[in-house]
Design a protein around this motif. Structure first.
Motif, PDB file in Angstrom:
ATOM      1  N   VAL A   1       0.843  -1.197   0.000  1.00 25.84           N
ATOM      2  CA  VAL A   1       0.000   0.000   0.000  1.00 25.84           C
ATOM      3  C   VAL A   1       0.878   1.248   0.000  1.00 25.84           C
ATOM      4  CG1 VAL A   1      -1.934  -1.166   1.120  1.00 25.84           C
ATOM      5  CG2 VAL A   1      -0.194  -0.069   2.518  1.00 25.84           C
ATOM      6  N   GLY A   2       0.253   2.411   0.007  1.00 25.97           N
ATOM      7  CA  GLY A   2       0.971   3.676  -0.105  1.00 25.97           C
ATOM      8  C   GLY A   2       2.060   3.857   0.929  1.00 25.97           C
ATOM      9  N   ALA A   3       1.806   3.495   2.166  1.00 26.22           N
ATOM     10  CA  ALA A   3       2.822   3.647   3.216  1.00 26.22           C
ATOM     11  C   ALA A   3       4.030   2.757   2.934  1.00 26.22           C
ATOM     12  CB  ALA A   3       2.230   3.314   4.576  1.00 26.22           C
ATOM     13  N   ASP A   4       3.786   1.556   2.417  1.00 28.53           N
ATOM     14  CA  ASP A   4       4.890   0.655   2.074  1.00 28.53           C
ATOM     15  C   ASP A   4       5.727   1.235   0.936  1.00 28.53           C
ATOM     16  OD1 ASP A   4       3.971  -1.287   3.921  1.00 28.53           O
ATOM     17  OD2 ASP A   4       2.549  -2.037   2.443  1.00 28.53           O
ATOM     18  N   LEU A   5       5.058   1.813  -0.050  1.00 30.56           N
ATOM     19  CA  LEU A   5       5.758   2.393  -1.189  1.00 30.56           C
ATOM     20  C   LEU A   5       6.560   3.626  -0.769  1.00 30.56           C
ATOM     21  CD1 LEU A   5       2.901   1.962  -3.787  1.00 30.56           C
ATOM     22  CD2 LEU A   5       4.937   0.558  -3.546  1.00 30.56           C
TER      23      LEU A   5
ATOM     24  N   GLU B   1      13.708   4.451   2.113  1.00 33.50           N
ATOM     25  CA  GLU B   1      14.794   3.503   2.356  1.00 33.50           C
ATOM     26  C   GLU B   1      15.834   3.563   1.246  1.00 33.50           C
ATOM     27  OE1 GLU B   1      16.918   0.828   4.548  1.00 33.50           O
ATOM     28  OE2 GLU B   1      15.017   1.703   5.154  1.00 33.50           O
ATOM     29  N   SER B   2      15.399   3.686   0.000  1.00 32.53           N
ATOM     30  CA  SER B   2      16.359   3.767  -1.109  1.00 32.53           C
ATOM     31  C   SER B   2      17.184   5.048  -1.021  1.00 32.53           C
ATOM     32  CB  SER B   2      15.647   3.660  -2.458  1.00 32.53           C
ATOM     33  OG  SER B   2      14.768   4.743  -2.654  1.00 32.53           O
ATOM     34  N   ALA B   3      16.559   6.144  -0.606  1.00 39.05           N
ATOM     35  CA  ALA B   3      17.312   7.392  -0.426  1.00 39.05           C
ATOM     36  C   ALA B   3      18.329   7.254   0.707  1.00 39.05           C
ATOM     37  CB  ALA B   3      16.356   8.542  -0.156  1.00 39.05           C
ATOM     38  N   LEU B   4      17.955   6.574   1.771  1.00 38.72           N
ATOM     39  CA  LEU B   4      18.899   6.337   2.873  1.00 38.72           C
ATOM     40  C   LEU B   4      20.068   5.464   2.428  1.00 38.72           C
ATOM     41  CD1 LEU B   4      16.455   5.743   5.857  1.00 38.72           C
ATOM     42  CD2 LEU B   4      18.029   7.659   5.561  1.00 38.72           C
TER      43      LEU B   4
ATOM     44  N   ASP C   1      19.873   0.621  -5.314  1.00 40.12           N
ATOM     45  CA  ASP C   1      19.338   1.126  -4.050  1.00 40.12           C
ATOM     46  C   ASP C   1      17.842   0.819  -3.946  1.00 40.12           C
ATOM     47  OD1 ASP C   1      21.813   2.261  -3.349  1.00 40.12           O
ATOM     48  OD2 ASP C   1      21.323   4.152  -4.370  1.00 40.12           O
ATOM     49  N   ILE C   2      17.139   1.049  -5.025  1.00 37.19           N
ATOM     50  CA  ILE C   2      15.691   0.822  -5.021  1.00 37.19           C
ATOM     51  C   ILE C   2      15.379  -0.662  -4.890  1.00 37.19           C
ATOM     52  CG2 ILE C   2      13.620   0.972  -6.453  1.00 37.19           C
ATOM     53  CD1 ILE C   2      14.688   3.714  -7.361  1.00 37.19           C
ATOM     54  N   MET C   3      16.133  -1.507  -5.574  1.00 42.19           N
ATOM     55  CA  MET C   3      15.875  -2.949  -5.492  1.00 42.19           C
ATOM     56  C   MET C   3      16.155  -3.475  -4.084  1.00 42.19           C
ATOM     57  SD  MET C   3      14.595  -3.499  -8.315  1.00 42.19           S
ATOM     58  CE  MET C   3      14.372  -5.235  -8.179  1.00 42.19           C
ATOM     59  N   GLU C   4      17.201  -2.972  -3.453  1.00 43.48           N
ATOM     60  CA  GLU C   4      17.482  -3.389  -2.075  1.00 43.48           C
ATOM     61  C   GLU C   4      16.387  -2.904  -1.132  1.00 43.48           C
ATOM     62  OE1 GLU C   4      20.943  -3.266   1.336  1.00 43.48           O
ATOM     63  OE2 GLU C   4      21.453  -2.702  -0.716  1.00 43.48           O
TER      64      GLU C   4
ATOM     65  N   GLU D   1      13.464  -5.205  -1.483  1.00 43.02           N
ATOM     66  CA  GLU D   1      13.715  -6.440  -0.737  1.00 43.02           C
ATOM     67  C   GLU D   1      13.478  -6.248   0.754  1.00 43.02           C
ATOM     68  OE1 GLU D   1      17.452  -8.360  -1.328  1.00 43.02           O
ATOM     69  OE2 GLU D   1      17.261  -8.285  -3.507  1.00 43.02           O
ATOM     70  N   ARG D   2      13.964  -5.140   1.282  1.00 41.04           N
ATOM     71  CA  ARG D   2      13.780  -4.876   2.707  1.00 41.04           C
ATOM     72  C   ARG D   2      12.310  -4.710   3.052  1.00 41.04           C
ATOM     73  NH1 ARG D   2      18.633  -1.242   5.029  1.00 41.04           N
ATOM     74  NH2 ARG D   2      20.319  -2.432   4.114  1.00 41.04           N
ATOM     75  N   ALA D   3      11.557  -4.055   2.185  1.00 43.78           N
ATOM     76  CA  ALA D   3      10.134  -3.848   2.452  1.00 43.78           C
ATOM     77  C   ALA D   3       9.361  -5.161   2.374  1.00 43.78           C
ATOM     78  CB  ALA D   3       9.545  -2.846   1.466  1.00 43.78           C
ATOM     79  N   LYS D   4       9.718  -6.007   1.442  1.00 41.84           N
ATOM     80  CA  LYS D   4       8.973  -7.254   1.250  1.00 41.84           C
ATOM     81  C   LYS D   4       9.419  -8.365   2.192  1.00 41.84           C
ATOM     82  CE  LYS D   4       7.667  -8.472  -2.919  1.00 41.84           C
ATOM     83  NZ  LYS D   4       7.701  -8.811  -4.353  1.00 41.84           N
ATOM     84  N   PHE D   5      10.724  -8.431   2.463  1.00 45.02           N
ATOM     85  CA  PHE D   5      11.251  -9.575   3.200  1.00 45.02           C
ATOM     86  C   PHE D   5      11.851  -9.217   4.540  1.00 45.02           C
ATOM     87  CE2 PHE D   5      11.859 -10.489  -1.397  1.00 45.02           C
ATOM     88  CZ  PHE D   5      10.814 -11.385  -1.510  1.00 45.02           C
TER      89      PHE D   5
END
Length: 162
Positions: free
Chosen positions: A78-82, A88-91, A105-108, A111-115
């Protein structure tokens, strides 16, 4: 809704992602006459949400391409996850000292958001050391007879690991 006259019209809008946690007094019949359930966004909705959150982020690649990629990889989010993925990618980019956010950065971040992957990987030695701090008798349960491994001994002869 106390304190209003009978002819006063009041509209209350509220949102929650945990309706089970609402006070039952709020959910009594007659309190709120309409409930609108908003489901998870589809891929097109995720693209639009990502477009909003990526507005001020310096990207190495085309913004639309990144939106398409992330939206295709994140069904059910959902929006909060996105928003979390973008943050997270900016960090991650800032940690590596980059001026722009890369696809890696975005792919990592996805991964962090999903797993739930985190930076600190637990090795077996780390796990046994932490267990030893909590439960001093663990080395004996694991069949280790070297109770003075670190040279430290706690009260009553128990080994303390540091």
């Amino acid at each position: 809704m106390d304190g209003f006259q009978s002819d006063t019209k009041v509209i209350v809008l509220a949102a929650t992602n945990r309706p089970e946690a609402l006070d039952p007094a709020l959910c009594r019949p007659g309190r709120f006459s309409r409930k609108v359930l908003v489901g998870e966004p589809d891929e097109e909705g995720r693209k639009k949400i990502l477009g909003v959150h990526l507005r001020g982020v310096p990207l190495e690649e085309d913004r639309q391409l990144i939106c398409d990629l992330v939206a295709s990889l994140t069904p059910g989010l959902v929006g909060a996850d996105l928003a979390n993925i973008v943050n997270e990618s900016a960090l991650l980019a800032a940690r590596r000292g980059g001026e722009t956010v890369t696809r890696e950065d975005i792919m990592e971040a996805v991964e962090r958001a999903k797993f739930g992957i985190n930076d600190k990987q637990l090795r077996p030695s780390t796990i046994s050391r932490e267990l030893g701090k909590l439960f001093p008798w663990v080395p004996s349960l694991m069949g280790r007879s070297d109770t003075k491994q670190d040279g430290l001994e706690g009260p009553m002869g128990y080994q303390t690991l540091s």
